[in-house]
Design a protein around this motif. Structure first.
Motif, PDB file in Angstrom:
ATOM      1  N   SER A   1      68.847 107.133 -22.249  1.00  0.00           N
ATOM      2  CA  SER A   1      70.191 107.285 -22.832  1.00  0.00           C
ATOM      3  C   SER A   1      70.152 107.728 -24.291  1.00  0.00           C
ATOM      4  CB  SER A   1      70.975 105.974 -22.704  1.00  0.00           C
ATOM      5  OG  SER A   1      70.374 104.938 -23.448  1.00  0.00           O
TER       6      SER A   1
ATOM      7  N   LEU B   1      81.111 108.669 -25.066  1.00  0.00           N
ATOM      8  CA  LEU B   1      80.146 108.889 -23.997  1.00  0.00           C
ATOM      9  C   LEU B   1      78.857 108.121 -24.245  1.00  0.00           C
ATOM     10  CD1 LEU B   1      79.170 110.326 -21.441  1.00  0.00           C
ATOM     11  CD2 LEU B   1      78.560 112.289 -22.872  1.00  0.00           C
TER      12      LEU B   1
ATOM     13  N   ARG C   1      73.028 104.676 -14.257  1.00  0.00           N
ATOM     14  CA  ARG C   1      73.482 105.811 -15.052  1.00  0.00           C
ATOM     15  C   ARG C   1      72.347 106.768 -15.401  1.00  0.00           C
ATOM     16  NH1 ARG C   1      77.538 106.681 -17.699  1.00  0.00           N
ATOM     17  NH2 ARG C   1      76.370 107.294 -19.572  1.00  0.00           N
TER      18      ARG C   1
ATOM     19  N   HIS D   1      78.440 105.385 -25.775  1.00  0.00           N
ATOM     20  CA  HIS D   1      78.619 103.941 -25.635  1.00  0.00           C
ATOM     21  C   HIS D   1      78.901 103.500 -24.206  1.00  0.00           C
ATOM     22  CE1 HIS D   1      78.192 102.040 -29.552  1.00  0.00           C
ATOM     23  NE2 HIS D   1      78.574 103.197 -30.062  1.00  0.00           N
ATOM     24  N   LYS D   2      78.888 104.435 -23.271  1.00  0.00           N
ATOM     25  CA  LYS D   2      78.919 104.023 -21.873  1.00  0.00           C
ATOM     26  C   LYS D   2      77.640 103.289 -21.511  1.00  0.00           C
ATOM     27  CE  LYS D   2      82.132 107.393 -19.885  1.00  0.00           C
ATOM     28  NZ  LYS D   2      82.315 108.457 -18.861  1.00  0.00           N
ATOM     29  N   SER D   3      76.588 103.561 -22.273  1.00  0.00           N
ATOM     30  CA  SER D   3      75.308 102.870 -22.077  1.00  0.00           C
ATOM     31  C   SER D   3      75.328 101.598 -22.922  1.00  0.00           C
ATOM     32  CB  SER D   3      74.145 103.776 -22.483  1.00  0.00           C
ATOM     33  OG  SER D   3      74.194 105.009 -21.798  1.00  0.00           O
TER      34      SER D   3
ATOM     35  N   SER E   1      71.156  99.491 -16.942  1.00  0.00           N
ATOM     36  CA  SER E   1      71.882 100.763 -16.938  1.00  0.00           C
ATOM     37  C   SER E   1      71.210 101.778 -16.026  1.00  0.00           C
ATOM     38  CB  SER E   1      71.959 101.330 -18.361  1.00  0.00           C
ATOM     39  OG  SER E   1      72.613 100.448 -19.234  1.00  0.00           O
TER      40      SER E   1
END
Length: 263
Positions: free
Chosen positions: A136, A125, A50, A127-129, A47
């Motif tokens: 995060s 948001l 991000r 759980h985008k990670s 990740s």
């Protein structure tokens, strides 16, 4: 100094401490992770792209995480909540453990609510990670984070915890949350799997990758009782326990070569 000014200063001071330790622990754990790549939980999935967005969002959400504690302490000071119990050497640890048990129940059921279709837009948001990193930890909507952390603002009206217990619990939650999102397993042991209710990093990492499992925060009790524990959680912990190499703080060959190329 008025109560309002004092607790406003406390809020910004606690927020500053949270931000500073977020970056300090973040870089420290990242340094350790780089030296132990085989301990990554979701191998082959990262990740890092991000990271900048996660840090920017975290700076906002960390403030909403500090706000409920300030509200709870302010309510006690103003006499709106029952007078706090006197803190002693004898009751400090039992009260701290009690706060953990109550918070774990709060977190589990609030977390389940945030996964319903009505509230999930607030939680999406975070759980985008899918493969969480230590950066995060606070990458979530500010309202989402406030709801999860609002335990401190509510519990004072039910259980008169001493202020120092509330502060200590919030500090513990801060560091525990960052380790729980770091994406690498360093605490796999028999104490983190059945029949023990304690957890390790794999627990919350599976929540991000599996989505519908592992909603609790400190203990596996509610997930085991209500059938939301990831089916392979105990086995994954056992595998790390048996097969993961020893933790090292020396640079591996790949890391050393990458550093040489960069230089």
């Amino acid at each position: 100094m008025s109560d309002e000014v004092f607790y406003l200063l406390f809020l910004f001071g606690f927020y500053t401490f949270t931000v500073v330790t977020y970056f300090a622990l973040g870089h420290g754990i990242t340094w350790l992770n780089e030296r132990n790549p085989e301990r990554k939980i979701q191998k082959g999935r990262g990740s890092d792209k991000r990271r900048s967005a996660e840090i920017r969002q975290s700076l906002k959400s960390m403030f909403s995480a500090c706000l409920p504690l300030t509200i709870g302490l302010y309510a006690q000071q103003k006499g709106w909540a029952p007078a706090p119990w006197t803190l002693t050497w004898w009751n400090a640890l039992p009260l701290f453990v009690l706060s953990m048990i109550l918070y774990d129940a709060w977190f589990y059921f609030m977390h389940r609510l945030l996964h319903t279709k009505w509230l999930y837009p607030l939680h999406a948001l975070h759980h985008k990670s899918v493969a969480p990193t230590i950066w995060s930890t606070y990458s979530e909507d500010v309202v989402d984070n406030f709801l999860l952390q609002s335990f401190s603002a509510v519990v004072v009206f039910v259980v008169p915890f001493p202020p120092l217990v509330l502060v200590a619990h919030r500090l513990f939650e801060h560091f525990n949350g960052m380790i729980g999102h770091c994406g690498f397993e360093y605490f796999a042991a028999s104490t983190a799997r059945y029949p023990s209710p304690l957890l390790c990093t794999t627990f919350h990492d599976q929540h991000h990758s599996g989505f519908r499992y592992n909603y609790a925060n400190y203990f596996s009790f509610w997930d085991r009782v209500l059938g939301t524990l990831a089916p392979n959680y105990d086995q994954r912990v056992k595998t790390f326990e048996d097969e993961a190499p020893r933790i090292t703080i020396s640079e591996g060959t790949e890391l050393a070569e990458a550093r040489e190329r960069a230089e």
